[in-house]
Design a protein around this motif. Structure first.
Motif, mmCIF file in Angstrom:
data_model
loop_
_atom_site.group_PDB
_atom_site.id
_atom_site.type_symbol
_atom_site.label_atom_id
_atom_site.label_comp_id
_atom_site.label_asym_id
_atom_site.label_seq_id
_atom_site.Cartn_x
_atom_site.Cartn_y
_atom_site.Cartn_z
ATOM 1 N N GLN A 1 0.833 -1.208 0.000
ATOM 2 C CA GLN A 1 0.000 0.000 0.000
ATOM 3 C C GLN A 1 0.863 1.252 0.000
ATOM 4 O O GLN A 1 2.046 1.203 0.310
ATOM 5 C CB GLN A 1 -0.888 0.010 1.244
ATOM 6 C CG GLN A 1 -0.091 0.036 2.539
ATOM 7 C CD GLN A 1 -0.909 -0.308 3.760
ATOM 8 O OE1 GLN A 1 -1.932 -0.952 3.666
ATOM 9 N NE2 GLN A 1 -0.450 0.143 4.913
ATOM 10 N N VAL A 2 0.248 2.357 -0.346
ATOM 11 C CA VAL A 2 0.921 3.649 -0.246
ATOM 12 C C VAL A 2 0.997 4.002 1.233
ATOM 13 O O VAL A 2 0.020 3.854 1.970
ATOM 14 C CB VAL A 2 0.131 4.734 -1.010
ATOM 15 C CG1 VAL A 2 0.709 6.111 -0.746
ATOM 16 C CG2 VAL A 2 0.118 4.433 -2.494
ATOM 17 N N VAL A 3 2.157 4.444 1.693
ATOM 18 C CA VAL A 3 2.309 4.863 3.080
ATOM 19 C C VAL A 3 2.067 6.368 3.122
ATOM 20 O O VAL A 3 2.824 7.141 2.536
ATOM 21 C CB VAL A 3 3.709 4.513 3.632
ATOM 22 C CG1 VAL A 3 3.840 4.971 5.073
ATOM 23 C CG2 VAL A 3 3.958 3.015 3.519
ATOM 24 N N SER A 4 1.011 6.759 3.796
ATOM 25 C CA SER A 4 0.605 8.162 3.828
ATOM 26 C C SER A 4 0.839 8.758 5.218
ATOM 27 O O SER A 4 0.627 8.094 6.227
ATOM 28 C CB SER A 4 -0.882 8.270 3.469
ATOM 29 O OG SER A 4 -1.338 9.577 3.683
ATOM 30 N N PHE A 5 1.254 9.992 5.232
ATOM 31 C CA PHE A 5 1.459 10.708 6.485
ATOM 32 C C PHE A 5 0.475 11.863 6.595
ATOM 33 O O PHE A 5 0.754 12.880 7.223
ATOM 34 C CB PHE A 5 2.909 11.203 6.582
ATOM 35 C CG PHE A 5 3.889 10.073 6.720
ATOM 36 C CD1 PHE A 5 4.209 9.574 7.978
ATOM 37 C CD2 PHE A 5 4.454 9.484 5.608
ATOM 38 C CE1 PHE A 5 5.094 8.521 8.121
ATOM 39 C CE2 PHE A 5 5.342 8.427 5.734
ATOM 40 C CZ PHE A 5 5.658 7.948 6.992
ATOM 41 N N ASP A 6 -0.709 11.703 6.000
ATOM 42 C CA ASP A 6 -1.682 12.790 5.990
ATOM 43 C C ASP A 6 -2.315 13.071 7.354
ATOM 44 O O ASP A 6 -2.928 14.117 7.541
ATOM 45 C CB ASP A 6 -2.764 12.557 4.936
ATOM 46 C CG ASP A 6 -3.543 11.270 5.142
ATOM 47 O OD1 ASP A 6 -3.119 10.421 5.946
ATOM 48 O OD2 ASP A 6 -4.591 11.106 4.480
ATOM 49 N N LYS A 7 -2.128 12.189 8.314
ATOM 50 C CA LYS A 7 -2.662 12.443 9.663
ATOM 51 C C LYS A 7 -1.640 13.115 10.575
ATOM 52 O O LYS A 7 -1.961 13.516 11.685
ATOM 53 C CB LYS A 7 -3.156 11.146 10.290
ATOM 54 C CG LYS A 7 -4.363 10.607 9.550
ATOM 55 C CD LYS A 7 -4.907 9.361 10.180
ATOM 56 C CE LYS A 7 -6.132 8.932 9.380
ATOM 57 N NZ LYS A 7 -6.441 7.561 9.545
ATOM 58 N N LEU A 8 -0.403 13.267 10.102
ATOM 59 C CA LEU A 8 0.641 13.936 10.858
ATOM 60 C C LEU A 8 0.312 15.427 10.940
ATOM 61 O O LEU A 8 0.006 16.055 9.937
ATOM 62 C CB LEU A 8 1.991 13.746 10.162
ATOM 63 C CG LEU A 8 3.164 14.546 10.685
ATOM 64 C CD1 LEU A 8 3.518 14.131 12.095
ATOM 65 C CD2 LEU A 8 4.359 14.376 9.766
ATOM 66 N N LYS A 9 0.340 15.981 12.122
ATOM 67 C CA LYS A 9 0.031 17.397 12.331
ATOM 68 C C LYS A 9 1.244 18.116 12.908
ATOM 69 O O LYS A 9 1.928 17.590 13.789
ATOM 70 C CB LYS A 9 -1.155 17.566 13.287
ATOM 71 C CG LYS A 9 -2.415 16.856 12.849
ATOM 72 C CD LYS A 9 -2.992 17.462 11.606
ATOM 73 C CE LYS A 9 -4.288 16.750 11.250
ATOM 74 N NZ LYS A 9 -4.754 17.049 9.936
#
Length: 125
Positions: A38-46
């Motif tokens: 899968q694509v590893v996403s860091f979109d929840k990193l704030k």
């Protein structure tokens, strides 16, 4: 940063160190096979510049340059993981740096034509 001369200059005292924080990906713990599918996403990193933040966001100083790092940690090292503790070191930990991800944080632009929709910006270096 002096815009007209395009140079950095010292202006005042250094900022105080920020509390160390590590972002633990929400899909952790997972096998290497899982990460590779899968694509590893860091979109929840704030990110925040609020040094009193109690939400677990990564604290950064404005006008500082940062280099994100990705740590791959063997499962038997995972008991040592904590957002507020340093990343464990040793044979079970591999760290990756990506030079193209270096960025400088700013909290305001000097260009009036830029109208941002948030209060913290990342500027690629």
């Amino acid at each position: 940063y002096v815009y007209h001369s395009s140079k950095w200059m010292v202006a005042g005292n250094a900022d105080s160190p920020v509390p160390p924080r590590v972002y633990i990906h929400p899909d952790s713990l997972a096998s290497g096979d899982t990460w590779m599918r899968q694509v590893v996403s860091f979109d929840k990193l704030k990110l925040t510049n609020n040094e009193l933040d109690d939400q677990g966001h990564i604290i950064l100083h404005s006008m500082h340059k940062y280099q994100p790092r990705v740590h791959v940690i063997r499962k038997d090292f995972s008991s040592d993981l904590s957002p507020t503790k340093p990343v464990p070191s040793g044979d079970g930990v591999k760290t990756f740096n990506f030079p193209e991800t270096v960025f400088t944080t700013v909290t305001a632009y000097q260009n009036q034509q830029v109208s941002p929709s948030c209060s913290f910006y990342l500027v690629p270096s």
